[in-house]
Design a protein around this motif. Structure first.
Motif, PDB file in Angstrom:
ATOM      1  N   GLY A   1      66.379 129.247 117.551  1.00  0.00           N
ATOM      2  CA  GLY A   1      65.814 129.874 118.966  1.00  0.00           C
ATOM      3  C   GLY A   1      64.938 131.661 118.591  1.00  0.00           C
ATOM      4  N   TYR A   2      66.483 132.363 118.320  1.00  0.00           N
ATOM      5  CA  TYR A   2      66.277 133.317 118.000  1.00  0.00           C
ATOM      6  C   TYR A   2      65.141 133.616 116.986  1.00  0.00           C
ATOM      7  CZ  TYR A   2      70.684 134.675 120.069  1.00  0.00           C
ATOM      8  OH  TYR A   2      72.072 135.279 121.329  1.00  0.00           O
ATOM      9  N   SER A   3      64.252 132.954 116.290  1.00  0.00           N
ATOM     10  CA  SER A   3      63.460 133.362 115.566  1.00  0.00           C
ATOM     11  C   SER A   3      62.030 132.966 115.909  1.00  0.00           C
ATOM     12  CB  SER A   3      62.729 132.429 113.755  1.00  0.00           C
ATOM     13  OG  SER A   3      64.545 132.669 113.569  1.00  0.00           O
ATOM     14  N   LEU A   4      62.369 132.089 117.135  1.00  0.00           N
ATOM     15  CA  LEU A   4      61.298 132.452 118.090  1.00  0.00           C
ATOM     16  C   LEU A   4      60.991 133.407 119.180  1.00  0.00           C
ATOM     17  CD1 LEU A   4      61.220 128.197 118.865  1.00  0.00           C
ATOM     18  CD2 LEU A   4      59.930 128.762 117.052  1.00  0.00           C
ATOM     19  N   ALA A   5      62.075 133.757 119.262  1.00  0.00           N
ATOM     20  CA  ALA A   5      62.367 134.497 120.368  1.00  0.00           C
ATOM     21  C   ALA A   5      61.909 136.353 119.621  1.00  0.00           C
ATOM     22  CB  ALA A   5      63.998 134.721 120.919  1.00  0.00           C
ATOM     23  N   LEU A   6      62.590 136.529 118.149  1.00  0.00           N
ATOM     24  CA  LEU A   6      61.759 137.550 117.493  1.00  0.00           C
ATOM     25  C   LEU A   6      60.569 137.433 117.690  1.00  0.00           C
ATOM     26  CD1 LEU A   6      65.046 137.860 115.685  1.00  0.00           C
ATOM     27  CD2 LEU A   6      63.780 139.533 117.572  1.00  0.00           C
TER      28      LEU A   6
ATOM     29  N   LEU B   1      73.641 125.679 128.626  1.00  0.00           N
ATOM     30  CA  LEU B   1      72.936 124.881 129.500  1.00  0.00           C
ATOM     31  C   LEU B   1      72.132 123.783 129.119  1.00  0.00           C
ATOM     32  CD1 LEU B   1      72.610 125.765 132.440  1.00  0.00           C
ATOM     33  CD2 LEU B   1      70.237 125.985 132.257  1.00  0.00           C
ATOM     34  N   TYR B   2      71.856 123.696 127.523  1.00  0.00           N
ATOM     35  CA  TYR B   2      70.872 122.099 127.100  1.00  0.00           C
ATOM     36  C   TYR B   2      71.544 121.871 125.622  1.00  0.00           C
ATOM     37  CZ  TYR B   2      68.709 121.325 131.492  1.00  0.00           C
ATOM     38  OH  TYR B   2      68.184 121.726 132.724  1.00  0.00           O
ATOM     39  N   PRO B   3      72.909 122.089 125.398  1.00  0.00           N
ATOM     40  CA  PRO B   3      72.888 121.856 123.724  1.00  0.00           C
ATOM     41  C   PRO B   3      72.058 120.531 123.443  1.00  0.00           C
ATOM     42  CG  PRO B   3      74.790 120.964 125.442  1.00  0.00           C
ATOM     43  CD  PRO B   3      74.324 121.405 126.264  1.00  0.00           C
ATOM     44  N   PRO B   4      71.661 121.528 122.031  1.00  0.00           N
ATOM     45  CA  PRO B   4      71.230 120.303 121.006  1.00  0.00           C
ATOM     46  C   PRO B   4      72.014 119.703 120.382  1.00  0.00           C
ATOM     47  CG  PRO B   4      71.243 122.794 120.242  1.00  0.00           C
ATOM     48  CD  PRO B   4      71.485 122.302 121.643  1.00  0.00           C
ATOM     49  N   GLU B   5      71.424 118.512 120.217  1.00  0.00           N
ATOM     50  CA  GLU B   5      72.743 117.450 119.335  1.00  0.00           C
ATOM     51  C   GLU B   5      72.942 118.133 117.867  1.00  0.00           C
ATOM     52  OE1 GLU B   5      70.628 113.498 119.768  1.00  0.00           O
ATOM     53  OE2 GLU B   5      70.601 114.541 122.482  1.00  0.00           O
TER      54      GLU B   5
ATOM     55  N   ILE C   1      68.314 139.009 123.506  1.00  0.00           N
ATOM     56  CA  ILE C   1      69.561 138.244 123.068  1.00  0.00           C
ATOM     57  C   ILE C   1      70.350 137.263 123.598  1.00  0.00           C
ATOM     58  CG2 ILE C   1      71.869 139.077 122.333  1.00  0.00           C
ATOM     59  CD1 ILE C   1      70.521 141.934 121.378  1.00  0.00           C
ATOM     60  N   LEU C   2      70.627 137.685 124.994  1.00  0.00           N
ATOM     61  CA  LEU C   2      71.404 136.647 126.263  1.00  0.00           C
ATOM     62  C   LEU C   2      70.939 135.025 126.234  1.00  0.00           C
ATOM     63  CD1 LEU C   2      72.877 138.923 129.152  1.00  0.00           C
ATOM     64  CD2 LEU C   2      73.858 137.571 127.410  1.00  0.00           C
ATOM     65  N   MET C   3      69.356 135.262 126.341  1.00  0.00           N
ATOM     66  CA  MET C   3      68.251 134.542 126.578  1.00  0.00           C
ATOM     67  C   MET C   3      68.834 132.386 125.750  1.00  0.00           C
ATOM     68  SD  MET C   3      65.565 132.320 125.395  1.00  0.00           S
ATOM     69  CE  MET C   3      64.790 133.382 124.768  1.00  0.00           C
ATOM     70  N   PRO C   4      68.711 132.757 124.707  1.00  0.00           N
ATOM     71  CA  PRO C   4      69.167 132.054 123.911  1.00  0.00           C
ATOM     72  C   PRO C   4      70.524 130.735 123.869  1.00  0.00           C
ATOM     73  CG  PRO C   4      67.875 133.286 122.469  1.00  0.00           C
ATOM     74  CD  PRO C   4      68.981 133.989 123.664  1.00  0.00           C
ATOM     75  N   VAL C   5      71.307 132.273 123.739  1.00  0.00           N
ATOM     76  CA  VAL C   5      72.912 131.536 124.078  1.00  0.00           C
ATOM     77  C   VAL C   5      73.388 130.668 125.754  1.00  0.00           C
ATOM     78  CG1 VAL C   5      75.341 132.460 124.397  1.00  0.00           C
ATOM     79  CG2 VAL C   5      73.542 133.431 123.299  1.00  0.00           C
TER      80      VAL C   5
ATOM     81  N   ALA D   1      62.012 123.618 122.927  1.00  0.00           N
ATOM     82  CA  ALA D   1      61.230 124.055 123.747  1.00  0.00           C
ATOM     83  C   ALA D   1      61.385 125.581 125.081  1.00  0.00           C
ATOM     84  CB  ALA D   1      60.492 123.283 124.171  1.00  0.00           C
ATOM     85  N   LEU D   2      62.663 125.120 125.155  1.00  0.00           N
ATOM     86  CA  LEU D   2      62.941 126.641 126.339  1.00  0.00           C
ATOM     87  C   LEU D   2      63.370 127.547 126.260  1.00  0.00           C
ATOM     88  CD1 LEU D   2      65.348 123.937 128.348  1.00  0.00           C
ATOM     89  CD2 LEU D   2      62.946 124.843 129.256  1.00  0.00           C
ATOM     90  N   VAL D   3      63.589 127.436 125.051  1.00  0.00           N
ATOM     91  CA  VAL D   3      64.015 129.425 124.079  1.00  0.00           C
ATOM     92  C   VAL D   3      62.187 129.897 123.606  1.00  0.00           C
ATOM     93  CG1 VAL D   3      64.536 130.301 122.056  1.00  0.00           C
ATOM     94  CG2 VAL D   3      65.652 128.801 122.799  1.00  0.00           C
ATOM     95  N   ASN D   4      61.330 129.286 123.455  1.00  0.00           N
ATOM     96  CA  ASN D   4      59.974 128.472 123.326  1.00  0.00           C
ATOM     97  C   ASN D   4      59.739 129.885 124.511  1.00  0.00           C
ATOM     98  OD1 ASN D   4      56.728 126.810 122.984  1.00  0.00           O
ATOM     99  ND2 ASN D   4      56.729 128.910 122.886  1.00  0.00           N
ATOM    100  N   TYR D   5      59.671 129.207 125.364  1.00  0.00           N
ATOM    101  CA  TYR D   5      58.934 129.152 127.004  1.00  0.00           C
ATOM    102  C   TYR D   5      59.839 130.818 127.166  1.00  0.00           C
ATOM    103  CZ  TYR D   5      57.145 129.383 131.157  1.00  0.00           C
ATOM    104  OH  TYR D   5      57.089 130.207 132.871  1.00  0.00           O
ATOM    105  N   HIS D   6      61.190 130.887 127.896  1.00  0.00           N
ATOM    106  CA  HIS D   6      61.829 132.464 128.783  1.00  0.00           C
ATOM    107  C   HIS D   6      61.804 132.902 127.063  1.00  0.00           C
ATOM    108  CE1 HIS D   6      63.314 129.597 132.140  1.00  0.00           C
ATOM    109  NE2 HIS D   6      63.226 128.324 131.065  1.00  0.00           N
ATOM    110  N   SER D   7      60.916 133.205 126.293  1.00  0.00           N
ATOM    111  CA  SER D   7      61.316 134.014 125.471  1.00  0.00           C
ATOM    112  C   SER D   7      59.641 134.628 126.471  1.00  0.00           C
ATOM    113  CB  SER D   7      60.895 134.146 124.471  1.00  0.00           C
ATOM    114  OG  SER D   7      61.815 133.918 123.793  1.00  0.00           O
TER     115      SER D   7
END
Length: 492
Positions: free
Chosen positions: A135-140, A253-257, A244-248, A188-194
């Motif tokens: 998630g952080y990799s996508l955001a960075l 909110l929607y923890p991955p399995e 920094i906060l967004m992926p956390v 997908a949500l991290v991808n979008y909310h970045s």
């Protein structure tokens, strides 16, 4: 037969009829006291244009051509036809319009050379041993590409989304198999909310930002004219905190399995191996990318003095010229970049209409109405301007275009806030940030959202819930962290 009839038109009949009806409705309403007839006529045309954009009666560029035609034909800005057409076309010479248009052309190099995807896989190869690390990799990756990718749709949907889907598929997280919860939904949500956060961090990170700069300058009589460096410096700390906060937040909110992903780093390394060594075109693209950032940040001016200052739009032209001279991009590539030419066209129309709404006094009139209504509640400037900011941001539930939203509402709400006592620079930066952060809200909020939502990793309810939560988190970060940072910088 019905389909043939529909295809004979160059527009969608129902949205177009609604837009035309709204034009005549406003036009024939009594002109309020204190408003010039010409201003009311321009408002009628403007309302029709915004309604046509929202209803997608035609592509936005086509609507803009019609808007330019109507302004020239009606003579609403000047009775002389030769002056009216000059007024209608006046914004085509606006450097901010060309800054975004040329930057979109430059960003094509990231796609053509594959440098954008390579950057994404490099981050995942380093940080991809945990799902949150991916998630952080996508955001960075988003953050790194944002300064030179004014199409947030191309960045989030065209460059980052295929990388995200490839990683999700490697863990058999597929909406068609009902396994999106494994890892795909979260990514997908991290991808979008970045995307909305990085869009708020640089003038050149999303197409409507220069429109915000232009509207702020006009509203303050050019007392506030945000440069590329000023915007980037102001948004740096709140933007980084939000990133920094967004992926956390989304993880909670929607923890991955699947929490541990050691294979993701290996998968990314394999993709990088398939791509081979960095090619010469990628090195050239990286060099020009770095040069653009140095010039936009004003480094030559800081080190060598005012004689070495380079205008932001001139910088964009330098970048494109170098890409053409080096052969990384060809003129055919530029001609095929429809998004850039489309953006130049609709920006020219919307900035022109917004400019004349201001010149004809309508924005000042509407702002005074807003100021009176909110001022009558008896609150201080903090609460009053907070209400304006919230109303402006959450009105985006009614818009499918950030540009239409900004053009319709920004100036009036900003001027009303200033009249109610808000520190000009503080309120300008908050409104500028909200103009991107409002993209978080819906699956139609901006061009990136239907691309990612359409991949099927989330339900509509999950998307809207995440959007509202992230809108609150992001807005609080920019108000609190941003407010403190801007205070330290002496902006208010």
């Amino acid at each position: 037969m019905t389909e043939e009839k529909v295809n004979r038109f160059g527009f969608q009949p129902i949205p177009m009829l609604i837009a035309i009806a709204l034009v005549f409705l406003v036009w024939f309403l009594p002109t309020p006291e204190g408003v010039k007839p010409e201003a009311w006529t321009m408002l009628a045309l403007f309302v029709g244009v915004i309604a046509a954009i929202i209803g997608k009666a035609m592509p936005i560029g086509a609507i803009s051509i019609i808007a330019i035609t109507l302004v020239a034909l009606t003579g609403v800005t000047n009775e002389k036809p030769e002056v009216a057409i000059k007024d209608a076309l006046s914004s085509l010479s606006d450097p901010l319009i060309w800054l975004i248009g040329i930057s979109i052309m430059i960003s094509r190099g990231l796609l053509k050379t594959g440098l954008g995807a390579r950057i994404g896989y490099m981050f995942i190869a380093i940080f991809g041993k945990k799902t949150m690390g991916i998630g952080y990799s996508l955001a960075l990756s988003e953050l790194l590409l944002a300064p030179v990718t004014p199409s947030n749709t191309a960045r989030g949907g065209g460059i980052i989304h295929p990388v995200m889907k490839a990683i999700a598929s490697s863990y058999d997280s597929d909406p068609e198999k009902g396994t999106q919860g494994r890892i795909g939904k979260y990514l997908a949500l991290v991808n979008y909310h970045s995307n909305p956060i990085t869009s708020a961090m640089f003038i050149t990170a999303t197409a409507p930002n220069p429109l915000v700069v232009d509207l702020i300058a006009k509203a303050t009589g050019a007392n506030i004219h945000l440069s590329w460096a000023t915007w980037a410096w102001a948004m740096l700390i709140p933007g980084l905190v939000a990133i920094i906060l967004m992926p956390v937040v989304l993880y909670l909110l929607y923890p991955p399995e699947i929490k541990d992903t050691p294979n993701a780093a290996q998968f990314a390394k394999e993709r990088l191996t398939e791509m081979g060594k960095i090619q010469s075109d990628e090195w050239i693209m990286l060099g020009i990318f770095s040069l653009l950032l140095l010039l936009w940040a004003g480094v030559p001016k800081m080190l060598l003095g005012d004689a070495f200052a380079v205008n932001a739009t001139t910088t964009a032209f330098i970048g494109l010229s170098l890409l053409l001279l080096s052969g990384v991009l060809t003129w055919d590539d530029i001609l095929k970049e429809k998004g850039a030419w489309d953006t130049i066209t609709w920006f020219a129309a919307l900035i022109m209409m917004a400019t004349f709404l201001n010149k004809l006094g309508l924005i000042a009139w509407f702002s005074s109405v807003l100021e009176h209504q909110i001022g009558s509640l008896g609150f201080g400037w903090v609460v009053s301007c907070g209400l304006l900011l919230l109303a402006y941001m959450y009105a985006h539930y009614m818009f499918a275009s950030t540009t239409a939203h900004i053009t319709a509402m920004f100036s009036a709400f900003f001027i009303a806030g200033l009249a109610l006592g808000a520190p000009p620079m503080l309120f300008a930066l908050l409104m500028a940030a909200a103009s991107s952060l409002m993209m978080t809200l819906t699956h139609y909020a901006t061009g990136t959202s239907p691309v990612i939502f359409g991949s099927g990793y989330t339900t509509l309810g999950e998307w809207w819930k995440a959007g509202f939560v992230m809108s609150v988190v992001n807005l609080l970060v920019f108000i609190v962290v941003g407010g403190l940072w801007w205070k330290m910088l002496g902006y208010w």
